[in-house]
Design an enzyme around this catalytic site. Structure first.
Site, short mmCIF file in Angstrom:
data_model
loop_
_atom_site.label_atom_id
_atom_site.label_comp_id
_atom_site.label_asym_id
_atom_site.label_seq_id
_atom_site.Cartn_x
_atom_site.Cartn_y
_atom_site.Cartn_z
N TYR A 52 0.70 -1.07 -0.10
CA TYR A 52 0.02 -0.02 0.13
C TYR A 52 0.77 1.20 -0.03
O TYR A 52 1.73 1.30 0.82
CB TYR A 52 -0.80 0.05 1.23
CG TYR A 52 -1.77 1.32 1.39
CD1 TYR A 52 -2.86 1.43 0.85
CD2 TYR A 52 -1.09 2.47 1.98
CE1 TYR A 52 -3.85 2.54 1.01
CE2 TYR A 52 -1.87 3.63 2.11
CZ TYR A 52 -3.11 3.60 1.64
OH TYR A 52 -3.72 4.76 1.82
N GLU A 85 -3.67 7.52 -4.07
CA GLU A 85 -3.42 6.06 -3.57
C GLU A 85 -3.22 5.04 -4.29
O GLU A 85 -3.81 5.07 -5.33
CB GLU A 85 -4.52 5.89 -2.66
CG GLU A 85 -4.62 4.84 -1.81
CD GLU A 85 -5.82 4.48 -1.04
OE1 GLU A 85 -6.25 4.80 0.18
OE2 GLU A 85 -6.83 3.93 -1.68
#
Ligand code: GDP
Ligand code: MN
Length: 378
Positions: free
Chosen positions: A101, A189
Site C-alpha cells: 500500500y 493512493e
C-alpha cells in the site's frame, strides 16, 4: 472530485508509474475486442466511484475471451454499493507476488501531507492498520520542503518493507507526491501496489482532486463523471449554487454557508431533518431564489421549505421583492425569516404577500422558523 481508477491510472502512467495494459469498455463488444487484444487473461474492473469493489463483486477474473464476455454480461448493469456499472476497465491480468500500500492524503491537523506506506496491501487502509500495525508507517510531509529522503527511509524501515523493493517503492512514492502536488489532490493512493515478476505495478489507483482547485485543472474537469454525482447537485453546480442533498424532508435555503449550517442545526434541535444544505451566496435575487426553490422541490421528500435570509449588503426589502416574485406560484408550505438591514420593510412586504396565502409563514427568529418548519413537515 474523485477520478475513476482508469482515469487515475492514465495520469499515474503518464508520470512514470507502471500500470498493466488495459482499456475502458462500455459494451460487451468492446470487452470482447479488448480481451482479445490482451490475450484473454484479463481482470474486469467495474468503474464505479466507490472503494472495496473487489469484496462487493465489482472485480472479476477471466482466463479466456469467452469467460471475459460471459462475466462482463453479468457485470454490466449490476449495482455495486449503490452505483450502476456502465463502464468496465479491462486490464491484462498480472501475476501478484505481493500486495502493498502507498498513499498520500492531506492531513489538516499537521497542515501537511501524510504519506502512508505499508508492506501489505489489498484490503482497505483501516483494516491494514488494525491487522498489521507493525507493517504500516506514516510520515508528515511539509509541503514547503516536499518529501525528504530520510522520510522515505523512515517509511521503508518502519513498514518492514523488504529491501528488494526499496528502490522502486521510493521512486513510486516520489512520483506520487509529484502528482499530488501538481494536481492539488486531496488523496493519491495505490492499493494494492503489487510486486510482479517484472517489477512493481499500480494494480489500483485513486486520485481525488480538491474541488476548489479544479478551475486550475481544466483538463480534469472534462473527466468529471456526472452519471455518478447526484443529478440535482449537477444542476446546482452549473448554476453556481452550493447545494448538498440530504435525506430529510425540510428544504433549507439560506444565504451564507454559516447561516445554512446554523439553520440545519436548529432543525435537528427541534427534532426535524433537513432535506438539503443550500447556500445561495451573498445576494438573494428573485432569479436565484426561484432556481433554488426549483432545485429544492425536485426532491420529492421535501414537505416544507425554510428560507432563512440575513440581509447584510443586500437589503431585506430587495430580498422580499425577490421572494414575492419567486414564490408566487409555489404551493408547498414555506417558512420565511428575514432579518438584517431594512428588515421591517422586508417583513411588511412579506406579510402583505402572505395575506390570503395559506402556505406562507413569516417568522421573526430562526428558532421560531425551525420550530414551525418541523411542525409543518410532520
Ligand atoms: P478495490 O476492491 O475497489 O480496491 O479494487 P482493486 O483494484 O484494488 O482490486 C481488488 C483486488 O483484486 C486487489 O487487491 C487484487 O488482489 C485483485 N487484483 C486486481 N488486479 C489484479 C490482477 O491483475 N491480477 C490478480 N491476480 N489480482 C488482481
Ligand atoms: Mn483497491
Amino acid at each position: 472530485m474523485r477520478l475513476h481508477e482508469y482515469q487515475a491510472k492514465q495520469i499515474f502512467s503518464k508520470y512514470g508509474i507502471r500500470i498493466a495494459r488495459g482499456e475502458l469498455a462500455t459494451s460487451i463488444e468492446e470487452v470482447e475486442r479488448i480481451a482479445k487484444e490482451l490475450g484473454g487473461r484479463v481482470m474486469l474492473k467495474s468503474q464505479v466511484l466507490v472503494g472495496g469493489r473487489g469484496k462487493a463483486g465489482g472485480i472479476k477474473k477471466a482466463y479466456s475471451v469467452e469467460e471475459a464476455v460471459e462475466k462482463a454480461k453479468e457485470m454490466f448493469g449490476t449495482v455495486i454499493k449503490g452505483h450502476v456499472v456502465e463502464k468496465i476497465y479491462v486490464e491484462e491480468m498480472v501475476e501478484i507476488e505481493r500486495e502493498m500500500y502507498a498513499g498520500l492524503t492531506v492531513d489538516r491537523t499537521s497542515k501537511g501531507i501524510a504519506a502512508i506506506l505499508s508492506s501489505v496491501g489489498g484490503m482497505d487502509i483501516e483494516e491494514i492498520a488494525a491487522k498489521h500495525p507493525e507493517k504500516i508507517a506514516k510520515v508528515t510531509i511539509n509541503p514547503k520542503w516536499g518529501l525528504w529522503d530520510y522520510q522515505l527511509r523512515e517509511l521503508l524501515i518502519n513498514s518492514e518493507m523488504p529491501k528488494e523493493y526499496w528502490r522502486d517503492v521510493s521512486s513510486i512514492l516520489k512520483t506520487l507526491y509529484g502528482i499530488m502536488v501538481h494536481y492539488e489532490a486531496e488523496l493519491a493512493e495505490i492499493n494494492p501496489l503489487v510486486a510482479t515478476p517484472d517489477g512493481l505495478i499500480a494494480a489500483d489507483a485513486r486520485l481525488n482532486i480538491d474541488d476548489s482547485a479544479l478551475f486550475r485543472h481544466r483538463d480534469l474537469e472534462a473527466l468529471r463523471d456526472f452519471t455518478e454525482a447526484d443529478q440535482t447537485e449537477k444542476v446546482a453546480m452549473e448554476k453556481g449554487l452550493n447545494y448538498v442533498k440530504l435525506d430529510g424532508n425540510i428544504g433549507v435555503l439560506a444565504n451564507g454557508a454559516g447561516m445554512a449550517m446554523a439553520t440545519m442545526d436548529l432543525i435537528y434541535l427541534e427534532g426535524g431533518k433537513p432535506a438539503n444544505f443550500l447556500d445561495i451566496g451573498g445576494g438573494a435575487s428573485s432569479e436565484v431564489v426561484r432556481e433554488s426553490m426549483n432545485l429544492i422541490l425536485t426532491d420529492k421528500n421535501v414537505k416544507t421549505v425554510f428560507i432563512n435570509i440575513f440581509g447584510g449588503i443586500t437589503r431585506c426589502d430587495d430580498v422580499a421583492r425577490g421572494l414575492v416574485e419567486a414564490l408566487s406560484d409555489i404551493s408547498v408550505p414555506v417558512v420565511i425569516r428575514l432579518a438584517g438591514t431594512n428588515e421591517e420593510e422586508g417583513r411588511k412586504i412579506m406579510r402583505e404577500f402572505a395575506k390570503g396565502r395559506k402556505n406562507i409563514y413569516i417568522v421573526e427568529t430562526m428558532e421560531e422558523g425551525a420550530k414551525k418548519a418541523v411542525e409543518l413537515a410532520r
